[in-house]
Structure formats: structure tokens, C-alpha cells
Write a protein that holds these residues in place. Structure first.
Motif, PDB file in Angstrom:
ATOM      1  N   ASP B  28       0.840  -1.200   0.000  1.00 40.33           N
ATOM      2  CA  ASP B  28       0.000   0.000   0.000  1.00 40.33           C
ATOM      3  C   ASP B  28       0.877   1.253   0.000  1.00 40.33           C
ATOM      4  O   ASP B  28       2.111   1.188   0.138  1.00 40.33           O
ATOM      5  CB  ASP B  28      -0.948  -0.011   1.199  1.00 40.33           C
ATOM      6  CG  ASP B  28      -0.209  -0.176   2.493  1.00 40.33           C
ATOM      7  OD1 ASP B  28      -0.124   0.766   3.264  1.00 40.33           O
ATOM      8  OD2 ASP B  28       0.324  -1.304   2.710  1.00 40.33           O
ATOM      9  N   PHE B  29       0.209   2.405  -0.154  1.00 44.63           N
ATOM     10  CA  PHE B  29       0.919   3.659  -0.414  1.00 44.63           C
ATOM     11  C   PHE B  29       1.817   4.057   0.760  1.00 44.63           C
ATOM     12  O   PHE B  29       2.965   4.485   0.570  1.00 44.63           O
ATOM     13  CB  PHE B  29      -0.106   4.763  -0.703  1.00 44.63           C
ATOM     14  CG  PHE B  29       0.512   6.096  -0.961  1.00 44.63           C
ATOM     15  CD1 PHE B  29       1.182   6.344  -2.163  1.00 44.63           C
ATOM     16  CD2 PHE B  29       0.459   7.095  -0.007  1.00 44.63           C
ATOM     17  CE1 PHE B  29       1.767   7.562  -2.393  1.00 44.63           C
ATOM     18  CE2 PHE B  29       1.053   8.322  -0.240  1.00 44.63           C
ATOM     19  CZ  PHE B  29       1.702   8.555  -1.439  1.00 44.63           C
ATOM     20  N   ILE B  30       1.319   3.885   1.994  1.00 49.85           N
ATOM     21  CA  ILE B  30       2.071   4.364   3.165  1.00 49.85           C
ATOM     22  C   ILE B  30       3.380   3.586   3.328  1.00 49.85           C
ATOM     23  O   ILE B  30       4.453   4.156   3.532  1.00 49.85           O
ATOM     24  CB  ILE B  30       1.203   4.242   4.430  1.00 49.85           C
ATOM     25  CG1 ILE B  30       0.000   5.174   4.310  1.00 49.85           C
ATOM     26  CG2 ILE B  30       2.006   4.598   5.669  1.00 49.85           C
ATOM     27  CD1 ILE B  30      -0.948   5.078   5.456  1.00 49.85           C
ATOM     28  N   HIS B  31       3.294   2.251   3.169  1.00 50.66           N
ATOM     29  CA  HIS B  31       4.511   1.459   3.389  1.00 50.66           C
ATOM     30  C   HIS B  31       5.543   1.728   2.303  1.00 50.66           C
ATOM     31  O   HIS B  31       6.735   1.835   2.587  1.00 50.66           O
ATOM     32  CB  HIS B  31       4.148  -0.024   3.439  1.00 50.66           C
ATOM     33  CG  HIS B  31       3.545  -0.441   4.741  1.00 50.66           C
ATOM     34  ND1 HIS B  31       2.196  -0.404   4.972  1.00 50.66           N
ATOM     35  CD2 HIS B  31       4.114  -0.868   5.894  1.00 50.66           C
ATOM     36  CE1 HIS B  31       1.950  -0.796   6.199  1.00 50.66           C
ATOM     37  NE2 HIS B  31       3.098  -1.090   6.784  1.00 50.66           N
ATOM     38  N   VAL B  37      11.464   6.874   1.679  1.00 50.02           N
ATOM     39  CA  VAL B  37      12.149   7.780   2.619  1.00 50.02           C
ATOM     40  C   VAL B  37      13.343   7.078   3.263  1.00 50.02           C
ATOM     41  O   VAL B  37      14.454   7.630   3.341  1.00 50.02           O
ATOM     42  CB  VAL B  37      11.148   8.271   3.684  1.00 50.02           C
ATOM     43  CG1 VAL B  37      11.876   9.045   4.769  1.00 50.02           C
ATOM     44  CG2 VAL B  37      10.102   9.145   3.054  1.00 50.02           C
ATOM     45  N   THR B  38      13.137   5.816   3.697  1.00 45.88           N
ATOM     46  CA  THR B  38      14.213   5.083   4.362  1.00 45.88           C
ATOM     47  C   THR B  38      15.383   4.834   3.426  1.00 45.88           C
ATOM     48  O   THR B  38      16.550   5.002   3.807  1.00 45.88           O
ATOM     49  CB  THR B  38      13.676   3.739   4.876  1.00 45.88           C
ATOM     50  OG1 THR B  38      12.439   3.966   5.495  1.00 45.88           O
ATOM     51  CG2 THR B  38      14.634   3.134   5.848  1.00 45.88           C
ATOM     52  N   VAL B  39      15.065   4.415   2.170  1.00 46.78           N
ATOM     53  CA  VAL B  39      16.131   4.129   1.214  1.00 46.78           C
ATOM     54  C   VAL B  39      16.929   5.396   0.900  1.00 46.78           C
ATOM     55  O   VAL B  39      18.163   5.374   0.824  1.00 46.78           O
ATOM     56  CB  VAL B  39      15.536   3.504  -0.063  1.00 46.78           C
ATOM     57  CG1 VAL B  39      16.561   3.460  -1.170  1.00 46.78           C
ATOM     58  CG2 VAL B  39      15.061   2.113   0.217  1.00 46.78           C
ATOM     59  N   ALA B  40      16.203   6.530   0.779  1.00 47.51           N
ATOM     60  CA  ALA B  40      16.915   7.790   0.519  1.00 47.51           C
ATOM     61  C   ALA B  40      17.835   8.129   1.685  1.00 47.51           C
ATOM     62  O   ALA B  40      18.982   8.551   1.489  1.00 47.51           O
ATOM     63  CB  ALA B  40      15.908   8.914   0.281  1.00 47.51           C
ATOM     64  N   GLY B  41      17.349   7.901   2.926  1.00 47.04           N
ATOM     65  CA  GLY B  41      18.201   8.163   4.089  1.00 47.04           C
ATOM     66  C   GLY B  41      19.426   7.283   4.110  1.00 47.04           C
ATOM     67  O   GLY B  41      20.549   7.758   4.362  1.00 47.04           O
ATOM     68  N   VAL B  42      19.246   5.976   3.812  1.00 46.29           N
ATOM     69  CA  VAL B  42      20.379   5.049   3.804  1.00 46.29           C
ATOM     70  C   VAL B  42      21.401   5.456   2.748  1.00 46.29           C
ATOM     71  O   VAL B  42      22.617   5.465   2.983  1.00 46.29           O
ATOM     72  CB  VAL B  42      19.874   3.611   3.558  1.00 46.29           C
ATOM     73  CG1 VAL B  42      21.020   2.686   3.242  1.00 46.29           C
ATOM     74  CG2 VAL B  42      19.150   3.096   4.767  1.00 46.29           C
ATOM     75  N   MET B  43      20.892   5.855   1.551  1.00 47.51           N
ATOM     76  CA  MET B  43      21.826   6.235   0.490  1.00 47.51           C
ATOM     77  C   MET B  43      22.560   7.525   0.834  1.00 47.51           C
ATOM     78  O   MET B  43      23.737   7.686   0.510  1.00 47.51           O
ATOM     79  CB  MET B  43      21.077   6.390  -0.832  1.00 47.51           C
ATOM     80  CG  MET B  43      20.791   5.042  -1.479  1.00 47.51           C
ATOM     81  SD  MET B  43      19.719   5.183  -2.879  1.00 47.51           S
ATOM     82  CE  MET B  43      20.781   6.043  -3.996  1.00 47.51           C
ATOM     83  N   TYR B  44      21.864   8.463   1.553  1.00 45.42           N
ATOM     84  CA  TYR B  44      22.533   9.696   1.958  1.00 45.42           C
ATOM     85  C   TYR B  44      23.637   9.408   2.970  1.00 45.42           C
ATOM     86  O   TYR B  44      24.744   9.941   2.872  1.00 45.42           O
ATOM     87  CB  TYR B  44      21.508  10.668   2.553  1.00 45.42           C
ATOM     88  CG  TYR B  44      22.125  11.908   3.122  1.00 45.42           C
ATOM     89  CD1 TYR B  44      22.643  12.885   2.280  1.00 45.42           C
ATOM     90  CD2 TYR B  44      22.221  12.093   4.493  1.00 45.42           C
ATOM     91  CE1 TYR B  44      23.231  14.009   2.789  1.00 45.42           C
ATOM     92  CE2 TYR B  44      22.811  13.220   5.013  1.00 45.42           C
ATOM     93  CZ  TYR B  44      23.313  14.177   4.156  1.00 45.42           C
ATOM     94  OH  TYR B  44      23.917  15.291   4.659  1.00 45.42           O
ATOM     95  N   VAL B  45      23.346   8.519   3.941  1.00 44.01           N
ATOM     96  CA  VAL B  45      24.349   8.209   4.970  1.00 44.01           C
ATOM     97  C   VAL B  45      25.543   7.505   4.345  1.00 44.01           C
ATOM     98  O   VAL B  45      26.700   7.760   4.696  1.00 44.01           O
ATOM     99  CB  VAL B  45      23.703   7.355   6.086  1.00 44.01           C
ATOM    100  CG1 VAL B  45      24.749   6.828   7.026  1.00 44.01           C
ATOM    101  CG2 VAL B  45      22.696   8.171   6.847  1.00 44.01           C
TER     102      VAL B  45
END
Lengths: 110, 186, 90
Positions: B28-31, B37-45
Motif C-alpha cells: 500500500d501507499f504508506i509502506h 524515505v528510508t532508502v533515501a536516508g540510507v543512500m545519503y548516509v
């Protein structure tokens, strides 16, 4: 259909358990450290892969079977690296492998 | 400090997203949004880690790998794992184990550090051989019996690794030496 | 099928116990470490089998993944520590 699935999965699990048994025996039987790493890195990897593939066949196409395939991929990558790291540590600390046959005989006669 | 290409960033985003979807199992859309968001954070770190050079000959970009070849290589590797398992089992279950361990060293002429890592891992998975040390381009390999390092000596297996990165074929293994250290002296 | 998983889990437990001999009387430190590494990798399969035995593999598979990653990192770090010059063999 489920009968065939069950039989194939039982075959895979039994084969994997036989491979792991031989790997365990190899750790006891083989004469020196570097040969034992062969037993851990190859026989055990193949055994674990067989058992988990058998479990995937039993489970069918679900989310858990994809996770089990992730475990297979991880183990196929990680197990050789772990044994390589241990062998490298032993090599750096100067552990000599022995080659001559009479030393093997000595250990057997003890 | 080199920059990552768009292709490389896309591939890491897609693989991390596939990992998220397998682990969560919701569509679903929320997950999925939380996943992005999580993947973008991991790639930024991890951006600094991915652009840092650990060795002089690090692979610069993911697009150096030939992906069509990788599929063939994976299936070849699975076959090698099965052969290796049967080989070790055949050695262990004999009454008088036919082992004659040998240590060999050779230099590998490969384009990048990642290619050397793949070669080392492949050596550990092929029958009868185990990588012990890699220093620069000097490999130290332990072989369990006399014939098991034939795949390295005939340059068959390292060429499979070279084909992952380059089109033309050339000799990879150079000055192969057999270090047969005798009985330990200490 | 449940009894098959039960029997294979029991057999696997016995197989896991075999390398303990090498842990107890391995001639060198590295033999002991190798045997513990072998025990850790086989335990992954045992956890997965127990998950099928209890019919809740969707819960146990996460434990399996976490255990696999933790065991791998642990054995890597022990190997790194043993090969460092600070370590002294006794």
C-alpha cells in the motif's frame, strides 16, 4: 501436486543434512587446519544451500520463501569470506601447514 | 573523491527498494512511501562510504560490469559450488584421505580491486582451492590435492572473472609458483 | 511432514554437536575458532527448521536473517582481532 512437492523437498533436505554431516566429520578427521577450512567452506555451504532450497520448495511462492532465498544468497557469499578471514589470520600469525606424510601417520598413531 | 553516475545511483536505489519490499511484504501507499524515505536516508548516509577510495585501483562505476555476462557467471558459479561439495565429500569419506596440500602464489592481472575480490571469492568456492591472502595483486592459494589448482594453472577460471569486466581475452595468471614448505621447523 | 521436520531437527542437533570435539581439543586456537564458526552457520538452518516445525516460519525467518548477519560479523571481527599485532597467544 503437494505430494510431489513434499517428496522433492524431503530429498533436498536429506541430501543437505548428509552434506553437513560429512562436513562435521571432516572437521574431526582432516589432519591440519588449512584442510579443515576446506571442509567448512565447501561442504557446509552446499549442505545449507540444499536444506534451505528444500524448505523453499516446501513453502511455495510466499514472502517467507523470498526471505529464505535471501538467506541462501547471504550464506553463499558470507561463509567463504568468514573461513578466508580465519585462514588469513592463521597465515599472518605464521601457522605452518604440514605436508609430509609421516607427520600424518604420527598423529594417527597417538 | 569521484562522483557516482546516475546509472549507479538508480541501481542501488532499485536493489535497496527490492530488499525493502521483500522484508515488509506490504504494497500500500504508506509502506512504499516510508520505504522510499528510508532508502533515501540510507543512500545519503552511505554516500561518503561509496565514493571513498579504499584502494588505488577501486572500481569507479557500476557500469564497468557487463551485466549479460553476469547471468552466465552466476549459473557457472552455482555449478562449481555443487562440484566442489562433491569433491570435498569424496575426499573425506575415503578411508585413507588422498590429500596432498600445496600452497601456490601467483600474480593476477585484473583491472580493479573489485575484480580481485570476485576472483578471490570464486577461488574459495571452486573445488579444492581456498584463497588465503591477497596483497596488491599477489594471491596466496591453498590447494588440497595435486590436481585441484589446475583450473588456476590453465587460466580457465580467472578468465571467467576477466570476462565480467573486459571484452578482449588475455592471460590473467602470471608467474605461478608452488610454495611447498616442508615440515614445520618451530 | 511435521514429524519429518522434527526428526531432521533432532539429527541436525546431533550433527551440530560433533564439531564441539574440535572446540575442546583442537591443537591450535584457529581450529577452535573454525569449529565455532561451523556451529554458528549450521544453527541458521536449525532455526529455520524449528520455524517450520512450529508452523510460524514468517516469524522465525527474521530471526534467521538477523542471526546469520550477527554470526558473520562476529566471526569476521574475531579473525581481525586475532590477526592484529596487539593479540598475544597464550
Amino acid at each position: 501436486m503437494t505430494e510431489i512437492q513434499n517428496i522433492i523437498s524431503i530429498l533436498f533436505v536429506v541430501m543437505g543434512i548428509i552434506f553437513m554431516l560429512v562436513g562435521s566429520i571432516g572437521i574431526i578427521r582432516l589432519p591440519d587446519f588449512y584442510s579443515r577450512t576446506h571442509s567448512v567452506s565447501k561442504s557446509d555451504t552446499l549442505g545449507i544451500i540444499f536444506v534451505i532450497v528444500g524448505l523453499v520448495i516446501y513453502e511455495g511462492l510466499t514472502q517467507s520463501s523470498f526471505k529464505l532465498l535471501l538467506v541462501v544468497l547471504f550464506i553463499a557469499l558470507a561463509n567463504p569470506i568468514g573461513t578466508h578471514a580465519l585462514a588469513r589470520a592463521a597465515y599472518k600469525r605464521g601457522l605452518n601447514p604440514f605436508y609430509s606424510d609421516d607427520e600424518i601417520d604420527e598423529e594417527e598413531h597417538k | 573523491m569521484n562522483k557516482l553516475s546516475f546509472f549507479s545511483l538508480t541501481m542501488s536505489f532499485l536493489s535497496l527498494m527490492a530488499f525493502w519490499v521483500i522484508m515488509s511484504g506490504f504494497f500500500d501507499f504508506i509502506h512504499l512511501g516510508l520505504g522510499v524515505v528510508t532508502v533515501a536516508g540510507v543512500m545519503y548516509v552511505n554516500y561518503q562510504l561509496k565514493t571513498h577510495r579504499f584502494f588505488d585501483d577501486d572500481m569507479d562505476d557500476l557500469s564497468e560490469v557487463r551485466f549479460g555476462r553476469t547471468v552466465y557467471y552466476v549459473f557457472w558459479m552455482v555449478l562449481q559450488i555443487v562440484i566442489a561439495g562433491f569433491h570435498v565429500v569424496r575426499i573425506i569419506i575415503r578411508r585413507k584421505m588422498p590429500i596432498h596440500t600445496t600452497m601456490i602464489t601467483f600474480r593476477a592481472n585484473l583491472p580493479s580491486a573489485h575484480a580481485k575480490m570476485i576472483l578471490g571469492n570464486s577461488i574459495s568456492l571452486t573445488p579444492g582451492t581456498l584463497t588465503i591472502d591477497i596483497e596488491g595483486d599477489l594471491f596466496t592459494v591453498h590447494a588440497i590435492d595435486d590436481t585441484s589448482f589446475a583450473g588456476i594453472a590453465t587460466d580457465e577460471m580467472p578468465r571467467q572473472v576477466l570476462k565480467l569486466f573486459e571484452k578482449e581475452e588475455r592471460q590473467v595468471v602470471e608467474d605461478l609458483k608452488i610454495v611447498t614448505r616442508t615440515k614445520s621447523t618451530n | 511432514m511435521d514429524s519429518f521436520f522434527l526428526y531432521s531437527a533432532v539429527v541436525l542437533t546431533i550433527i551440530i554437536a560433533v564439531p564441539l570435539v574440535r572446540v575442546l581439543n583442537g591443537p591450535t586456537l584457529y581450529d577452535r575458532l573454525l569449529a565455532t564458526n561451523a556451529i554458528a552457520t549450521k544453527t541458521i538452518v536449525l532455526i529455520a527448521l524449528i520455524g517450520f516445525l512450529f508452523d510460524s516460519i514468517d516469524m522465525f525467518i527474521d530471526i534467521t536473517l538477523a542471526y546469520a548477519i550477527l554470526g558473520f560479523i562476529g566471526s569476521l571481527i574475531i579473525a581481525k582481532y586475532v590477526s592484529s599485532p596487539k593479540f598475544e597467544e597464550k
